[in-house]
Design an enzyme around this catalytic site. Structure first.
Site, PDB file in Angstrom:
ATOM      1  N   ARG A 144       0.832  -1.228   0.000  1.00  0.00           N
ATOM      2  CA  ARG A 144       0.000   0.000   0.000  1.00  0.00           C
ATOM      3  C   ARG A 144       0.858   1.267   0.000  1.00  0.00           C
ATOM      4  NH1 ARG A 144      -2.891  -3.929  -0.310  1.00  0.00           N
ATOM      5  NH2 ARG A 144      -4.888  -4.270   0.737  1.00  0.00           N
ATOM      6  N   CYS A 158     -10.686  -0.611   3.708  1.00  0.00           N
ATOM      7  CA  CYS A 158     -10.114  -0.876   5.029  1.00  0.00           C
ATOM      8  C   CYS A 158      -9.600   0.411   5.663  1.00  0.00           C
ATOM      9  CB  CYS A 158      -8.976  -1.885   4.921  1.00  0.00           C
ATOM     10  SG  CYS A 158      -9.562  -3.565   4.697  1.00  0.00           S
ATOM     11  N   GLU A 182      -5.013   3.511   6.725  1.00  0.00           N
ATOM     12  CA  GLU A 182      -4.832   3.264   5.292  1.00  0.00           C
ATOM     13  C   GLU A 182      -5.466   4.385   4.485  1.00  0.00           C
ATOM     14  OE1 GLU A 182      -5.307  -0.605   3.433  1.00  0.00           O
ATOM     15  OE2 GLU A 182      -6.347   0.363   1.764  1.00  0.00           O
TER      16      GLU A 182
HETATM   17  P1  FAD Z   1      -8.740   8.320  -4.219  1.00  0.00           P
HETATM   18  O1  FAD Z   1      -9.465   7.668  -3.106  1.00  0.00           O
HETATM   19  O2  FAD Z   1      -9.486   9.256  -5.082  1.00  0.00           O
HETATM   20  O3  FAD Z   1      -7.437   9.049  -3.643  1.00  0.00           O
HETATM   21  C1  FAD Z   1      -6.586   8.388  -2.736  1.00  0.00           C
HETATM   22  C2  FAD Z   1      -5.207   9.040  -2.801  1.00  0.00           C
HETATM   23  O4  FAD Z   1      -4.666   8.845  -4.106  1.00  0.00           O
HETATM   24  C3  FAD Z   1      -5.244  10.557  -2.600  1.00  0.00           C
HETATM   25  O5  FAD Z   1      -4.044  10.966  -1.966  1.00  0.00           O
HETATM   26  C4  FAD Z   1      -5.252  11.097  -3.995  1.00  0.00           C
HETATM   27  O6  FAD Z   1      -4.755  12.420  -4.079  1.00  0.00           O
HETATM   28  C5  FAD Z   1      -4.318  10.102  -4.679  1.00  0.00           C
HETATM   29  N1  FAD Z   1      -4.566  10.021  -6.123  1.00  0.00           N
HETATM   30  C6  FAD Z   1      -5.726   9.774  -6.758  1.00  0.00           C
HETATM   31  N2  FAD Z   1      -5.542   9.808  -8.092  1.00  0.00           N
HETATM   32  C7  FAD Z   1      -4.213  10.092  -8.293  1.00  0.00           C
HETATM   33  C8  FAD Z   1      -3.397  10.270  -9.433  1.00  0.00           C
HETATM   34  N3  FAD Z   1      -3.885  10.176 -10.677  1.00  0.00           N
HETATM   35  N4  FAD Z   1      -2.091  10.545  -9.237  1.00  0.00           N
HETATM   36  C9  FAD Z   1      -1.559  10.653  -7.993  1.00  0.00           C
HETATM   37  N5  FAD Z   1      -2.288  10.513  -6.877  1.00  0.00           N
HETATM   38  C10 FAD Z   1      -3.597  10.225  -7.022  1.00  0.00           C
HETATM   39  N6  FAD Z   1      -7.380  -0.948  -1.650  1.00  0.00           N
HETATM   40  C11 FAD Z   1      -6.492  -1.940  -1.822  1.00  0.00           C
HETATM   41  O7  FAD Z   1      -5.289  -1.669  -1.962  1.00  0.00           O
HETATM   42  N7  FAD Z   1      -6.879  -3.244  -1.859  1.00  0.00           N
HETATM   43  C12 FAD Z   1      -8.175  -3.619  -1.731  1.00  0.00           C
HETATM   44  O8  FAD Z   1      -8.468  -4.798  -1.768  1.00  0.00           O
HETATM   45  C13 FAD Z   1      -9.150  -2.585  -1.583  1.00  0.00           C
HETATM   46  N8  FAD Z   1     -10.468  -2.892  -1.479  1.00  0.00           N
HETATM   47  C14 FAD Z   1     -11.374  -1.902  -1.353  1.00  0.00           C
HETATM   48  C15 FAD Z   1     -12.742  -2.234  -1.296  1.00  0.00           C
HETATM   49  C16 FAD Z   1     -13.700  -1.237  -1.187  1.00  0.00           C
HETATM   50  C17 FAD Z   1     -15.153  -1.613  -1.140  1.00  0.00           C
HETATM   51  C18 FAD Z   1     -13.297   0.128  -1.167  1.00  0.00           C
HETATM   52  C19 FAD Z   1     -14.321   1.230  -1.111  1.00  0.00           C
HETATM   53  C20 FAD Z   1     -11.953   0.467  -1.209  1.00  0.00           C
HETATM   54  C21 FAD Z   1     -10.979  -0.536  -1.289  1.00  0.00           C
HETATM   55  N9  FAD Z   1      -9.620  -0.242  -1.341  1.00  0.00           N
HETATM   56  C22 FAD Z   1      -8.704  -1.244  -1.533  1.00  0.00           C
HETATM   57  C23 FAD Z   1      -9.143   1.146  -1.162  1.00  0.00           C
HETATM   58  C24 FAD Z   1      -9.045   1.958  -2.466  1.00  0.00           C
HETATM   59  O9  FAD Z   1      -9.805   1.366  -3.497  1.00  0.00           O
HETATM   60  C25 FAD Z   1      -7.586   2.075  -2.914  1.00  0.00           C
HETATM   61  O10 FAD Z   1      -6.846   2.750  -1.928  1.00  0.00           O
HETATM   62  C26 FAD Z   1      -7.401   2.838  -4.233  1.00  0.00           C
HETATM   63  O11 FAD Z   1      -6.062   2.786  -4.608  1.00  0.00           O
HETATM   64  C27 FAD Z   1      -7.831   4.301  -4.166  1.00  0.00           C
HETATM   65  O12 FAD Z   1      -7.787   4.798  -5.492  1.00  0.00           O
HETATM   66  P2  FAD Z   1      -8.705   6.030  -5.954  1.00  0.00           P
HETATM   67  O13 FAD Z   1      -8.463   6.250  -7.401  1.00  0.00           O
HETATM   68  O14 FAD Z   1     -10.102   5.812  -5.547  1.00  0.00           O
HETATM   69  O15 FAD Z   1      -8.035   7.204  -5.122  1.00  0.00           O
HETATM   70  N1  EPU Z   2     -10.957 -11.204  10.674  1.00  0.00           N
HETATM   71  C1  EPU Z   2     -11.630 -11.313  11.871  1.00  0.00           C
HETATM   72  N2  EPU Z   2     -12.611 -10.401  12.144  1.00  0.00           N
HETATM   73  C2  EPU Z   2     -12.928  -9.397  11.278  1.00  0.00           C
HETATM   74  C3  EPU Z   2     -12.231  -9.286  10.062  1.00  0.00           C
HETATM   75  C4  EPU Z   2     -11.239 -10.226   9.781  1.00  0.00           C
HETATM   76  O1  EPU Z   2     -11.354 -12.191  12.683  1.00  0.00           O
HETATM   77  O2  EPU Z   2     -13.822  -8.602  11.593  1.00  0.00           O
HETATM   78  C5  EPU Z   2      -9.931 -12.215  10.363  1.00  0.00           C
HETATM   79  C6  EPU Z   2     -10.361 -13.124   9.213  1.00  0.00           C
HETATM   80  O3  EPU Z   2     -11.147 -14.201   9.645  1.00  0.00           O
HETATM   81  C7  EPU Z   2      -9.016 -13.558   8.648  1.00  0.00           C
HETATM   82  C8  EPU Z   2      -8.093 -12.347   8.922  1.00  0.00           C
HETATM   83  O4  EPU Z   2      -8.736 -11.575   9.932  1.00  0.00           O
HETATM   84  O5  EPU Z   2      -8.528 -14.653   9.338  1.00  0.00           O
HETATM   85  C9  EPU Z   2      -7.836 -11.495   7.664  1.00  0.00           C
HETATM   86  O6  EPU Z   2      -9.082 -10.995   7.166  1.00  0.00           O
HETATM   87  P1  EPU Z   2      -9.379 -10.880   5.609  1.00  0.00           P
HETATM   88  O7  EPU Z   2      -9.129 -12.185   4.942  1.00  0.00           O
HETATM   89  O8  EPU Z   2     -10.711 -10.262   5.443  1.00  0.00           O
HETATM   90  O9  EPU Z   2      -8.258  -9.920   5.051  1.00  0.00           O
HETATM   91  P2  EPU Z   2      -7.784  -8.508   5.560  1.00  0.00           P
HETATM   92  O10 EPU Z   2      -6.343  -8.634   5.945  1.00  0.00           O
HETATM   93  O11 EPU Z   2      -8.714  -7.929   6.560  1.00  0.00           O
HETATM   94  C10 EPU Z   2      -6.883  -7.623   3.285  1.00  0.00           C
HETATM   95  C11 EPU Z   2      -6.803  -6.238   2.737  1.00  0.00           C
HETATM   96  C12 EPU Z   2      -8.025  -5.916   1.904  1.00  0.00           C
HETATM   97  C13 EPU Z   2      -8.161  -6.942   0.789  1.00  0.00           C
HETATM   98  C14 EPU Z   2      -8.291  -8.328   1.432  1.00  0.00           C
HETATM   99  C15 EPU Z   2      -8.423  -9.423   0.401  1.00  0.00           C
HETATM  100  C16 EPU Z   2      -5.557  -4.761   4.216  1.00  0.00           C
HETATM  101  C17 EPU Z   2      -5.635  -3.762   5.310  1.00  0.00           C
HETATM  102  N3  EPU Z   2      -6.730  -5.273   3.812  1.00  0.00           N
HETATM  103  O12 EPU Z   2      -7.941  -7.644   4.213  1.00  0.00           O
HETATM  104  O13 EPU Z   2      -7.795  -4.634   1.300  1.00  0.00           O
HETATM  105  O14 EPU Z   2      -9.298  -6.669  -0.006  1.00  0.00           O
HETATM  106  O15 EPU Z   2      -7.128  -8.579   2.238  1.00  0.00           O
HETATM  107  O16 EPU Z   2      -7.226  -9.628  -0.254  1.00  0.00           O
HETATM  108  O17 EPU Z   2      -4.481  -5.058   3.729  1.00  0.00           O
HETATM  109  C18 EPU Z   2      -8.142  -2.291   1.552  1.00  0.00           C
HETATM  110  O18 EPU Z   2      -6.907  -2.193   1.522  1.00  0.00           O
HETATM  111  O19 EPU Z   2      -8.897  -1.291   1.625  1.00  0.00           O
HETATM  112  C19 EPU Z   2      -8.733  -3.617   1.493  1.00  0.00           C
HETATM  113  C20 EPU Z   2     -10.031  -3.807   1.541  1.00  0.00           C
END
Ligand code: FAD
Ligand code: EPU
Length: 294
Positions: free
Chosen positions: A176, A223, A289
């Protein structure tokens, strides 16, 4: 004003569209006050937009924006920065496709759909991340199955000083995180992909998607905290007994404790209060995050 300019909008001298919009409409949490939004379609407009304090907005999927909005102008990438050219460039080899330019404003889910259909591999680990390409690159979004930098070859980055191109291999990155300085805007990238088959790419994407089964389907910025070391932030918050805790319109999801969801009328202040409660109750250094504006 041009025929396509919304009636409440004005245009800058280079033609960027300027509107005052509630950022709640442009973020996945659905929170954020009115701010001055500049929609830029080309480098001239972007350069002009960067001549005063600014922030760049991608898919708004990692943001908690103040209920008062932000003072800086908010830049959105469209036009030239929202096109996708996946055709092979001269740098490609029989084993590796180096694509043309993919805009920073391209929605990542749509790009992944195209890669799946074409059987092009390397970015499957980012399946389900609701970002724009630029935002996902900036923070190296991903899952345990892979991340954005797995499929990046070259980046075009704009700053007030000008536009530069950098090879992804020259930029440090990690979980990240990338070394792209704050305020530098990822305008376009070239991808580095492996030839595979649609079935294999789909299978990899399905694995990354399956890992999301426990995540809530509500308004949220993803997250809240990074996973500390080898631990899981969600598990730690869950073990602190905080699932389902509600302040105002914001709630720690009963499905997954590392997600704060908007149950209807959340404010940024509600979310901040929940984040502080989590920090107080989970006795670990919790690194946020998502980003708080301001
Ligand atoms: P924004 O939220 O619009 O901005 C975030 C940051 O990026 C800000 O600092 C902004 O200025 C900067 N930014 C945006 N565009 C640019 C650009 N073109 N150049 C430079 N900087 C820029 N993240 C994960 O890593 N893994 C996951 O599995 C994951 N799952 C998610 C699930 C859900 C349901 C949601 C809502 C979010 C999840 N996220 C996850 C978080 C999010 O999607 C990521 O952090 C993503 O990278 C944010 O991108 P964005 O374009 O929406 O940026
Ligand atoms: N868990 C609990 N209770 C909870 C949530 C999770 O006990 O309320 C336990 C689960 O049972 C599991 C462990 O924690 O054993 C890990 O949980 P999970 O598999 O959901 O993965 P995570 O580490 O919580 C990460 C990323 C997600 C990404 C998923 C799937 C981070 C902070 N989060 O979640 O990224 O989608 O893996 O790959 O790294 C994000 O970055 O915004 C994000 C959603």
């Amino acid at each position: 004003m041009t025929a396509t300019t919304p009636s409440h909008a004005t245009t800058s001298s280079t033609g960027a569209v300027i509107e005052h919009l509630p950022l709640a409409r442009l973020t996945t949490l659905g929170v954020g006050g009115i701010s001055e939004v500049w929609t830029v379609n080309n480098h001239a407009q972007l350069h002009e937009a960067m001549q005063a304090p600014y922030r760049v907005l991608g898919g708004g999927s990692n943001l908690v924006v103040s209920d008062q909005g932000v003072r800086e102008r908010v830049i959105r990438l469209k036009g030239d920065f929202a096109t996708t050219d996946l055709s092979p460039t001269a740098e490609s080899t029989p084993d590796q496709l180096i694509t043309g330019w993919v805009g920073g404003g391209v929605p990542l889910p749509g790009l992944l759909r195209r890669l799946r259909e074409a059987g092009l591999s390397n970015l499957e680990g980012t399946a389900g991340v609701p970002a724009q390409v630029g935002g996902a690159v900036w923070m190296n979004a991903g899952t345990r199955y892979g991340e954005m930098f797995d499929g990046l070859h070259r980046l075009e980055i704009a700053s007030p000083g000008g536009v530069q191109q950098v090879l992804a291999s020259e930029l440090p990155w990690g979980y990240r995180h990338s070394a792209i300085p704050r305020g530098h805007i990822v305008t376009r990238v070239q991808l580095k992909l492996r030839y595979s088959t649609p079935a294999e790419v789909a299978e990899h994407m399905n694995s990354a998607d399956l890992a999301r089964k426990g995540q809530p389907k509500m308004k949220t910025p993803g997250c809240a905290f990074k996973n500390p070391g080898g631990a899981s932030a969600g598990k730690l918050i869950d073990e602190a007994g905080l699932k389902g805790t509600r302040i105002g319109g914001a709630m720690i999801s009963p499905d997954h404790a590392n997600f704060i969801v908007n149950v209807g009328d959340a404010t940024a202040a509600d979310v901040h209060a929940l984040l502080n409660l989590i920090r107080d109750r989970v006795g670990t250094d919790m690194e946020l995050e998502y980003e708080l504006w301001p």
